[in-house]
Enzyme design. Structure first.
Site, PDB file in Angstrom:
ATOM      1  N   ARG A  87       0.842  -1.199   0.000  1.00 25.10           N
ATOM      2  CA  ARG A  87       0.000   0.000   0.000  1.00 25.10           C
ATOM      3  C   ARG A  87       0.868   1.235   0.000  1.00 25.10           C
ATOM      4  NH1 ARG A  87      -3.557   0.896   4.774  1.00 25.10           N
ATOM      5  NH2 ARG A  87      -1.799  -0.022   5.851  1.00 25.10           N
ATOM      6  N   SER A 142       7.792  -5.461   6.448  1.00 24.70           N
ATOM      7  CA  SER A 142       7.486  -6.539   7.405  1.00 24.70           C
ATOM      8  C   SER A 142       8.185  -7.848   7.048  1.00 24.70           C
ATOM      9  CB  SER A 142       5.970  -6.728   7.493  1.00 24.70           C
ATOM     10  OG  SER A 142       5.377  -5.547   7.951  1.00 24.70           O
ATOM     11  N   ASP A 182       5.456  -3.202  11.578  1.00 23.73           N
ATOM     12  CA  ASP A 182       4.080  -2.833  11.940  1.00 23.73           C
ATOM     13  C   ASP A 182       3.845  -2.673  13.442  1.00 23.73           C
ATOM     14  OD1 ASP A 182       4.383  -5.520  12.366  1.00 23.73           O
ATOM     15  OD2 ASP A 182       2.663  -6.157  11.171  1.00 23.73           O
TER      16      ASP A 182
END
Length: 424
Positions: free
Chosen positions: A76, A144, A197
């Site tokens: 994203r 991540s 995250d």
């Protein structure tokens, strides 16, 4: 044959038991392992990875910031407009992009080139922004995958996970790779923070509430980040940041709950005929039962447990079960989930104790920011985690600790950390 099935469930209940005394020991061991992991690299079973974030956002940040969230087959890109304490986030836009499968095993420059190209197109939609006439755009990068971080803006890839296998990127600085790819696209943008995250969740939580001291992910995986005093991190060399980070996983996250239940059901079919004469092909398939399925069965409020019957039939080809058998399946879901939620709570208590929070008479309010579908959507899990925190901390001390759902640490959190570490 019912007795044999009940015996499997009884021994499962015993093996998954989490009495408060045991959880207390776990929390204490957790705090001890954390201290050992902060003392020296490899000194503990818990990888205490330093995040180098030394400024958490506090709400005063202003300006337009970007974020890139790369953690799987999609990534994203986000654009966030911040307007200080009064207005906070005034605008937030995002776009999701699928990574073509061939790029997940090609080479580093192709993958990062594709990402930089999508980012460039997204920036083009911004329109004219006078803010950037003499300023460089800034980006928070949530990556991540396992990284050995060396500063807030650099980290080398240890290994790929999640279907990626780009050999020439391993051991390289992922920020430098992205920076080079953006320059090739003619995009004047600086990566001002590399995070994962959990750190993003801590940031997103603290942006809205200054009492947030821990960020936790309880989704497909589980992990946590918390604020540590720099003086408590002996292994640090060079510039000292204020934040440490830790990892905690004992098969308690969403990735495993469905699989554990499947294995128990398989064991029951091998030792009894309670499910009748069934084809065990589905039941022998790893990870065919997912946590949303377990959640749906656990929360089944119909008088005849119709949802349990549907899930067993659709996923495992187990049909014509009796109501008693379906009740037993719900009980198995309950045993597995309670163990998970109680261990997660013990981990959180371990972190709170490590930083001297959540004690009787504690004047500080301590907020734990949690993100992830397991916590957000699985009500029984969430309620059990929260009641276990109260049980372990005690009625009095637990009044100073609050748990709060905090969404999108990997997106909004990254943009906020970029803002908190802005060169301007």
């Amino acid at each position: 044959m019912v007795a044999a099935a009940e015996q499997v469930v009884a021994s499962l209940r015993e093996e998954c038991a989490t009495p408060a005394t045991r959880l207390d020991e776990l929390a204490a061991a957790m705090a001890g392992e954390m201290a050992a992991g902060l003392a020296e690299e490899g000194g503990s079973k818990i990888k205490m990875i330093v995040s180098y974030v030394d400024n958490l956002p506090n709400g005063s940040e202003e300006g337009l910031f970007y974020a890139l969230d790369l953690g799987g087959t999609n990534f994203r890109v986000l654009r966030v407009q911040l307007a200080g304490k009064e207005k906070r986030v005034v605008k937030r836009e995002s776009r999701e992009v699928s990574i073509p499968p061939h790029l997940m095993s090609s080479n580093s420059s192709e993958l990062f080139g594709f990402i930089a190209s999508a980012l460039t197109k997204f920036v083009a939609d911004e329109g004219h922004n006078a803010l950037f006439n003499d300023r460089q755009r800034e980006l928070g990068f949530t990556f991540s995958f396992p990284v050995r971080q060396t500063s807030i803006t650099s980290g080398t890839l240890i290994k790929w996970t999640k279907a990626f296998s780009i050999d020439d990127a391993v051991g390289e600085d992922v920020v430098a790779e992205l920076q080079t790819a953006m320059e090739k696209q003619g995009l004047d943008m600086r990566v001002s923070a590399l995070i994962n995250d959990t750190v993003g969740t801590l940031a997103a939580g603290s942006y809205y509430d200054e009492d947030v001291v821990v960020g936790v992910i309880l989704g497909t995986g589980s992990n946590a980040a918390y604020l540590e005093k720099a003086s408590a991190i002996p292994k640090l060399e060079g510039d000292i940041p204020k934040s440490g980070k830790m990892i905690f996983e004992k098969l308690i996250s969403g990735m495993y709950l469905g699989e554990i239940v499947r294995r128990v059901l398989l064991k029951i079919t091998l030792q009894s005929s309670i499910f009748g004469n069934i084809d065990k092909t589905k039941l022998r398939t790893h990870f065919i039962l997912r946590t949303p399925d377990i959640s749906a069965m656990h929360h089944d409020g119909t008088p005849d447990l119709r949802i349990v019957a549907e899930k067993l039939a659709d996923n495992l080809k187990i049909t014509d079960t009796s109501l008693e058998t379906r009740k037993m399946v719900v009980e198995i879901c309950d045993i597995v989930t309670r163990r998970s939620a109680r261990l997660a709570a013990a981990g959180i208590v371990g972190i709170l104790r490590k930083i001297g929070r959540g004690n009787p008479g504690d004047k500080h309010k301590s907020v734990v920011a949690i993100d992830g579908g397991l916590y957000e959507h699985y009500t029984e899990f969430r309620q059990c985690l929260e009641s276990t925190l109260t049980e372990l901390l005690g009625e009095e001390a637990s009044k100073s600790v609050t748990v709060k759902l905090t969404n999108d640490g990997s997106g909004l959190g990254a943009a906020l950390i970029a803002a908190a570490h802005s060169q301007y």
